[in-house]
Write a protein that holds these residues in place. Structure first.
Motif, PDB file in Angstrom:
ATOM      1  N   ALA A  77      79.072  36.652  44.057  1.00 51.03           N
ATOM      2  CA  ALA A  77      78.925  37.216  45.433  1.00 51.03           C
ATOM      3  C   ALA A  77      77.810  38.484  45.379  1.00 51.03           C
ATOM      4  N   VAL A  78      77.593  39.026  44.067  1.00 50.79           N
ATOM      5  CA  VAL A  78      76.776  40.164  44.031  1.00 50.79           C
ATOM      6  C   VAL A  78      75.678  40.108  43.157  1.00 50.79           C
ATOM      7  N   VAL A  79      75.278  38.904  42.875  1.00 50.89           N
ATOM      8  CA  VAL A  79      74.058  38.436  42.164  1.00 50.89           C
ATOM      9  C   VAL A  79      72.928  37.730  42.868  1.00 50.89           C
ATOM     10  N   ARG A  80      71.711  37.765  42.415  1.00 50.66           N
ATOM     11  CA  ARG A  80      70.789  36.820  43.087  1.00 50.66           C
ATOM     12  C   ARG A  80      70.935  35.342  42.939  1.00 50.66           C
ATOM     13  N   ASP A  81      70.654  34.370  43.880  1.00 50.92           N
ATOM     14  CA  ASP A  81      70.955  32.955  43.744  1.00 50.92           C
ATOM     15  C   ASP A  81      70.821  32.470  42.426  1.00 50.92           C
ATOM     16  N   ALA A  82      69.610  32.903  41.999  1.00 54.68           N
ATOM     17  CA  ALA A  82      68.919  32.245  40.571  1.00 54.68           C
ATOM     18  C   ALA A  82      70.065  32.655  39.418  1.00 54.68           C
ATOM     19  N   ASP A  83      70.765  33.916  39.722  1.00 53.25           N
ATOM     20  CA  ASP A  83      71.432  34.402  38.555  1.00 53.25           C
ATOM     21  C   ASP A  83      72.894  33.890  38.600  1.00 53.25           C
ATOM     22  N   ARG A  84      73.128  33.107  39.744  1.00 51.86           N
ATOM     23  CA  ARG A  84      74.738  32.674  39.675  1.00 51.86           C
ATOM     24  C   ARG A  84      75.096  31.964  38.677  1.00 51.86           C
ATOM     25  N   VAL A  85      76.436  31.930  38.326  1.00 51.87           N
ATOM     26  CA  VAL A  85      76.670  31.087  37.391  1.00 51.87           C
ATOM     27  C   VAL A  85      77.740  29.923  37.704  1.00 51.87           C
ATOM     28  N   ALA A  99      70.278  42.449  41.221  1.00 50.81           N
ATOM     29  CA  ALA A  99      70.443  42.258  42.407  1.00 50.81           C
ATOM     30  C   ALA A  99      70.739  43.576  43.228  1.00 50.81           C
ATOM     31  N   ALA A 100      71.113  44.462  42.786  1.00 53.07           N
ATOM     32  CA  ALA A 100      71.467  45.933  43.257  1.00 53.07           C
ATOM     33  C   ALA A 100      70.015  46.514  43.470  1.00 53.07           C
ATOM     34  N   LEU A 101      69.213  46.301  42.228  1.00 57.37           N
ATOM     35  CA  LEU A 101      67.821  47.065  42.337  1.00 57.37           C
ATOM     36  C   LEU A 101      66.994  46.287  43.330  1.00 57.37           C
ATOM     37  N   ASP A 102      67.196  44.983  43.450  1.00 57.37           N
ATOM     38  CA  ASP A 102      66.326  44.302  44.637  1.00 57.37           C
ATOM     39  C   ASP A 102      66.532  44.977  45.853  1.00 57.37           C
ATOM     40  N   GLU A 103      68.016  45.101  46.074  1.00 62.60           N
ATOM     41  CA  GLU A 103      68.566  45.521  47.548  1.00 62.60           C
ATOM     42  C   GLU A 103      67.912  46.979  47.636  1.00 62.60           C
ATOM     43  N   LEU A 104      68.184  47.994  46.741  1.00 60.51           N
ATOM     44  CA  LEU A 104      67.316  49.063  46.907  1.00 60.51           C
ATOM     45  C   LEU A 104      66.031  49.020  47.207  1.00 60.51           C
ATOM     46  N   LEU A 105      65.340  48.262  46.574  1.00 58.68           N
ATOM     47  CA  LEU A 105      63.631  48.317  46.674  1.00 58.68           C
ATOM     48  C   LEU A 105      63.463  47.674  48.186  1.00 58.68           C
TER      49      LEU A 105
END
Length: 187
Positions: free
Chosen positions: A99-107, A127-133
């Motif tokens: 729920a807190v990572v990019r789609d590509a990083d889901r396991v 994912a957090a850095l992407d949101e900040l950017l």
């Protein structure tokens, strides 16, 4: 965080995050914005302070369960991670992680493949850095790029020592922390 399912102590994990934020506020002499706090939770090479969120990093539990599964089976032959497929604690931790990572990083739920806590935590940070950017102004994006530059966090890892010049007053540390988190110095 490594041995207790995140869902079993969510309130405690959130309280831990609040306590760490309060500690940062006291050390830095400011109340960082929510974006600055999210940045502080990133690891150093991502531009943060390494104050990872206990509530968002189910990675510790996932990696621990994965790495210890073989030993658990040797100690107790009836042990099985498969019981988690239908909503158990490991499956819930994987769902929280996803729920807190990019789609590509889901396991996917696979107790044999997710023992690398660093990789799982990096996915949370990315994912957090992407949101900040995505929410940052052009100046904010430039700042995040600068604090991720090689060596930009070296001052945070240097042991304080008068002889080497790495010891500096608390007031300068506060300014350094505020600048790293792009907190406005003067109101």
């Amino acid at each position: 965080a490594r041995v207790v399912p995140p869902t079993a102590h969510t309130a405690s994990l959130l309280a831990m995050d609040d306590a760490v934020r309060t500690c940062l506020e006291q050390l830095s002499g400011c109340s960082p914005s929510d974006d600055s706090w999210r940045q502080a939770q990133l690891k150093l090479d991502k531009g943060g302070l390494g104050l990872r969120s206990a509530a968002k990093h189910a990675a510790a539990y996932i990696a621990s369960r994965t790495k210890s599964a073989d030993l658990c089976r040797r100690l107790y032959p009836g042990y099985s991670n498969n019981a988690d497929r239908d909503g158990g604690s490991l499956a819930a931790a994987v769902q929280a992680h996803n729920a807190v990572v990019r789609d590509a990083d889901r396991v996917a739920f696979d107790h044999t493949r997710h023992g690398d806590q660093k990789a799982l935590s990096d996915a949370v940070d990315n994912a957090a850095l992407d949101e900040l950017l995505a929410a940052a102004t052009l100046a904010g994006k430039a700042h995040l790029s600068l604090v991720q530059a090689p060596g930009a966090a070296a001052w945070l890892q240097a042991p304080p020592c008068e002889a080497t010049g790495t010891a500096f007053p608390h007031s300068l540390m506060q300014v350094g922390l505020q600048r790293r988190l792009r907190v406005q110095l003067m109101q």
